[in-house]
Design an enzyme around this catalytic site. Structure first.
Site, short mmCIF file in Angstrom:
data_model
loop_
_atom_site.label_atom_id
_atom_site.label_comp_id
_atom_site.label_asym_id
_atom_site.label_seq_id
_atom_site.Cartn_x
_atom_site.Cartn_y
_atom_site.Cartn_z
N SER A 115 0.84 -1.19 0.00
CA SER A 115 0.00 0.00 0.00
C SER A 115 0.88 1.24 0.00
CB SER A 115 -0.85 -0.02 1.28
OG SER A 115 -1.45 1.24 1.49
N TYR B 74 -1.91 -0.70 10.91
CA TYR B 74 -2.18 -1.29 9.59
C TYR B 74 -0.97 -1.08 8.67
CZ TYR B 74 -3.69 -1.57 4.76
OH TYR B 74 -3.75 -1.86 3.42
N LYS C 131 1.97 -3.72 6.74
CA LYS C 131 2.40 -3.75 5.32
C LYS C 131 3.92 -3.60 5.22
CE LYS C 131 -1.59 -4.36 3.41
NZ LYS C 131 -1.91 -5.69 2.90
P1 NAD Z 1 -11.06 -6.74 1.18
O1 NAD Z 1 -11.29 -6.69 2.64
O2 NAD Z 1 -12.21 -6.50 0.27
O3 NAD Z 1 -10.37 -8.12 0.78
C1 NAD Z 1 -9.52 -8.82 1.66
C2 NAD Z 1 -10.00 -10.26 1.70
O4 NAD Z 1 -9.15 -11.02 2.56
C3 NAD Z 1 -11.43 -10.39 2.25
O5 NAD Z 1 -12.18 -11.17 1.34
C4 NAD Z 1 -11.25 -11.09 3.58
O6 NAD Z 1 -12.35 -11.92 3.89
C5 NAD Z 1 -9.96 -11.87 3.36
N1 NAD Z 1 -9.18 -12.16 4.57
C6 NAD Z 1 -8.78 -11.30 5.52
N2 NAD Z 1 -8.05 -11.94 6.46
C7 NAD Z 1 -7.99 -13.25 6.08
C8 NAD Z 1 -7.41 -14.41 6.64
N3 NAD Z 1 -6.74 -14.39 7.80
N4 NAD Z 1 -7.55 -15.58 5.98
C9 NAD Z 1 -8.23 -15.66 4.81
N5 NAD Z 1 -8.83 -14.58 4.25
C10 NAD Z 1 -8.70 -13.39 4.88
O7 NAD Z 1 -9.89 -5.69 0.85
P2 NAD Z 1 -9.36 -5.15 -0.53
O8 NAD Z 1 -9.70 -3.72 -0.62
O9 NAD Z 1 -9.71 -6.06 -1.63
O10 NAD Z 1 -7.80 -5.22 -0.25
C11 NAD Z 1 -7.02 -6.34 -0.63
C12 NAD Z 1 -5.61 -6.14 -0.12
O11 NAD Z 1 -5.10 -4.93 -0.65
C13 NAD Z 1 -5.49 -6.03 1.40
O12 NAD Z 1 -4.31 -6.69 1.79
C14 NAD Z 1 -5.36 -4.54 1.62
O13 NAD Z 1 -4.64 -4.26 2.80
C15 NAD Z 1 -4.60 -4.10 0.40
N6 NAD Z 1 -4.84 -2.69 0.04
C16 NAD Z 1 -6.11 -2.24 -0.10
C17 NAD Z 1 -6.33 -0.90 -0.40
C18 NAD Z 1 -7.73 -0.35 -0.50
O14 NAD Z 1 -7.89 0.86 -0.33
N7 NAD Z 1 -8.74 -1.15 -0.79
C19 NAD Z 1 -5.23 -0.04 -0.59
C20 NAD Z 1 -3.95 -0.56 -0.46
C21 NAD Z 1 -3.76 -1.89 -0.14
C1 WQD Z 2 -9.34 9.95 0.78
C2 WQD Z 2 -9.51 11.45 1.04
C3 WQD Z 2 -9.84 11.95 3.38
C4 WQD Z 2 -13.69 9.92 3.77
C5 WQD Z 2 -6.93 4.86 2.95
C6 WQD Z 2 -5.89 4.18 3.78
C7 WQD Z 2 -4.76 3.72 2.91
C8 WQD Z 2 -5.27 2.86 1.76
C9 WQD Z 2 -6.37 3.52 1.01
C10 WQD Z 2 -5.16 0.56 2.37
C11 WQD Z 2 -8.76 11.92 2.29
C12 WQD Z 2 -11.07 12.30 2.58
C13 WQD Z 2 -12.51 10.43 3.28
C14 WQD Z 2 -14.73 10.83 4.12
C15 WQD Z 2 -13.32 12.65 3.46
N1 WQD Z 2 -5.80 1.62 2.22
N2 WQD Z 2 -12.33 11.78 3.13
N3 WQD Z 2 -14.51 12.15 3.94
O1 WQD Z 2 -7.16 7.86 3.74
O2 WQD Z 2 -6.20 8.25 1.43
O3 WQD Z 2 -6.34 5.98 2.31
O4 WQD Z 2 -7.40 3.95 1.93
O5 WQD Z 2 -3.99 0.37 2.23
O6 WQD Z 2 -3.87 3.01 3.72
O7 WQD Z 2 -5.41 5.10 4.74
O8 WQD Z 2 -8.40 7.09 1.66
O9 WQD Z 2 -10.72 7.22 0.85
O10 WQD Z 2 -10.28 7.25 3.34
O11 WQD Z 2 -9.65 9.23 1.97
O12 WQD Z 2 -13.18 13.87 3.33
O13 WQD Z 2 -15.81 10.42 4.59
O14 WQD Z 2 -10.90 11.70 1.31
O15 WQD Z 2 -9.61 12.89 4.37
O16 WQD Z 2 -8.30 13.22 2.03
P1 WQD Z 2 -6.98 7.41 2.37
P2 WQD Z 2 -9.85 7.63 1.98
#
Ligand code: NAD
Ligand code: WQD
Length: 343
Positions: free
Chosen positions: A124, A148, A152
């Site tokens: 991430s 979190y 990562k």
């Molecule tokens: P998500 O929660 O939709 O998907 C994660 C999946 O992993 C879920 O289906 C959950 O049931 C499963 N899971 C969690 N813990 C588990 C375990 N111990 N065993 C088996 N399954 C498990 O999330 P997503 O948005 O699809 O994110 C996928 C990956 O990408 C995550 O690792 C997340 O940290 C990373 N990521 C997400 C974002 C984002 O904003 N969505 C941004 C950066 C990184």
């Molecule tokens: C985006 C912008 C908020 C909600 C998060 C995690 C990051 C990654 C992606 C996993 C920011 C603003 C948001 C709301 C708002 N996840 N906002 N009102 O914080 O950039 O990233 O998700 O790895 O680790 O931190 O994403 O969509 O929450 O926010 O004004 O109700 O929108 O302040 O500027 P963020 P976000």
């Protein structure tokens, strides 16, 4: 190839399953469904016409994981499974370290035991923490600012150590920026449980009338309009990035990190106004105080992914808003079937 997808029923995982199947791969999903529904995988089959082999298994259950590897010839793993809510990780750090770190350690042990050394890992942009300059490049010093993010960062380091110990390992660390949007079919998308933490799902729920109004966190950031700037990336572009990374790790050993972002930052107000234009109605919002832990500006330099993975984003903010909206309108209660609801 036979690809094991951990967390494949989740938001990014399900979109990646579509791309894998469309590229001729066999897909085996391991997911404990702690933050997803099996319906997502049924929809993937509906989109692609292809079946997925599914195991409802927790990565903390190493014995069951061994059985999956014993029953399938796995060529590579795409590792999405993890918990991802930043705020929750602050209140429940042990749960996050246990689930994300121990889950990954188990997976790596089982992979090594079975001679599977190819992994694409969901990292991430959060690993960049607070930086002085943007755009963010992969070689910047890393720093996490919440549990979190630390999971990562620690996993990235664990995977680097694995590669040092055994050069057979070949790992891509994909640093996603802000994934949004949904598959163009409207069949799969982001299905947050409870009130969304992230901006775009919050906006779509306001637009569909499930939430009364949006709170904009902070109007006094050092940005052109005072609101936070992020690099929003369409989830289908992101999914394609995994196919490209997979192709790379099959050819080149080692560990390499790649930013998956568009390279363009948009403010919260720009996202709101684009969304309003797409749906033809106003989104009620108030600007309130900053959300603790938020940074002002984050956007990627995606050059390395372009050069080494031959990957570049193709979908702009309008399409991200259109596809998020279509998913929300066609699935106002997400994957929850009407008969499962007490209505
Ligand atoms: P998500 O929660 O939709 O998907 C994660 C999946 O992993 C879920 O289906 C959950 O049931 C499963 N899971 C969690 N813990 C588990 C375990 N111990 N065993 C088996 N399954 C498990 O999330 P997503 O948005 O699809 O994110 C996928 C990956 O990408 C995550 O690792 C997340 O940290 C990373 N990521 C997400 C974002 C984002 O904003 N969505 C941004 C950066 C990184
Ligand atoms: C985006 C912008 C908020 C909600 C998060 C995690 C990051 C990654 C992606 C996993 C920011 C603003 C948001 C709301 C708002 N996840 N906002 N009102 O914080 O950039 O990233 O998700 O790895 O680790 O931190 O994403 O969509 O929450 O926010 O004004 O109700 O929108 O302040 O500027 P963020 P976000």
């Amino acid at each position: 190839m036979n690809i094991l997808v951990t967390g494949g029923a989740g938001y990014i995982g399900s979109h990646t399953c579509v791309e894998l199947l469309n590229n001729g791969h066999e897909v085996i999903v391991v997911d404990n469904l702690s933050n997803s529904k099996i319906e997502a995988l049924d929809r993937v089959t509906k989109i692609t016409g292809k079946e997925i082999k599914f195991y409802q298994i927790d990565l903390l259950d190493k014995v069951s994981l061994h059985k999956v590897f014993a029953q399938n010839e796995i060529d590579a793993v795409i590792h999405f499974a993890g918990l991802k809510a930043v705020g929750e990780s602050v209140t429940l750090p042990l749960r996050y370290y246990q689930n994300n770190i121990t889950g990954t350690l188990n997976l790596c042990e089982v992979m090594e035991h079975n001679g599977v050394y190819k992994m694409v890992f969901s990292s991430s942009a959060t690993v960049y923490g607070l930086q002085e300059t943007v755009p963010l490049t992969e070689d910047m010093p890393l720093q996490a600012i919440n549990p979190y993010g630390r999971t990562k960062l620690m996993i990235e380091e664990i995977l680097e150590d694995l590669n040092l110990s055994n050069k057979n390992w070949s790992i891509a660390l994909l640093r996603y920026f802000n994934p949004v949007g949904a598959h163009h079919s409207g069949l799969i998308g982001e299905d947050p449980s409870g009130i969304p933490n992230n901006l775009v799902p919050y906006i779509t729920q306001v637009a569909v009338g499930q939430l009364p109004k949006l709170n904009v966190y902070g109007g006094d950031y050092p940005t052109p309009d005072g609101t936070g700037v992020r690099d929003y990336i369409h989830v289908v572009d992101l999914a394609v990035g995994h196919i490209k990374a997979l192709e790379r790790i099959m050819m080149v050993n080692g560990v390499a990190a790649y930013n998956l972002g568009t390279g363009t930052g948009y403010s919260v107000l720009e996202v709101i106004s684009t969304f309003e234009r797409v749906i033809g109605k106003k989104i009620p919002y108030s600007v309130i105080e900053r959300r603790p832990g938020d940074i002002a500006i984050s956007y990627a330099n995606p050059h390395k992914a372009k050069v080494e993975l031959d990957w570049t984003s193709t979908k702009g903010l309008v399409q991200m808003c259109e596809d998020s909206w279509q998913w929300q309108v066609e699935n106002p209660t997400g994957y929850e079937r009407k008969d499962e609801l007490n209505v």
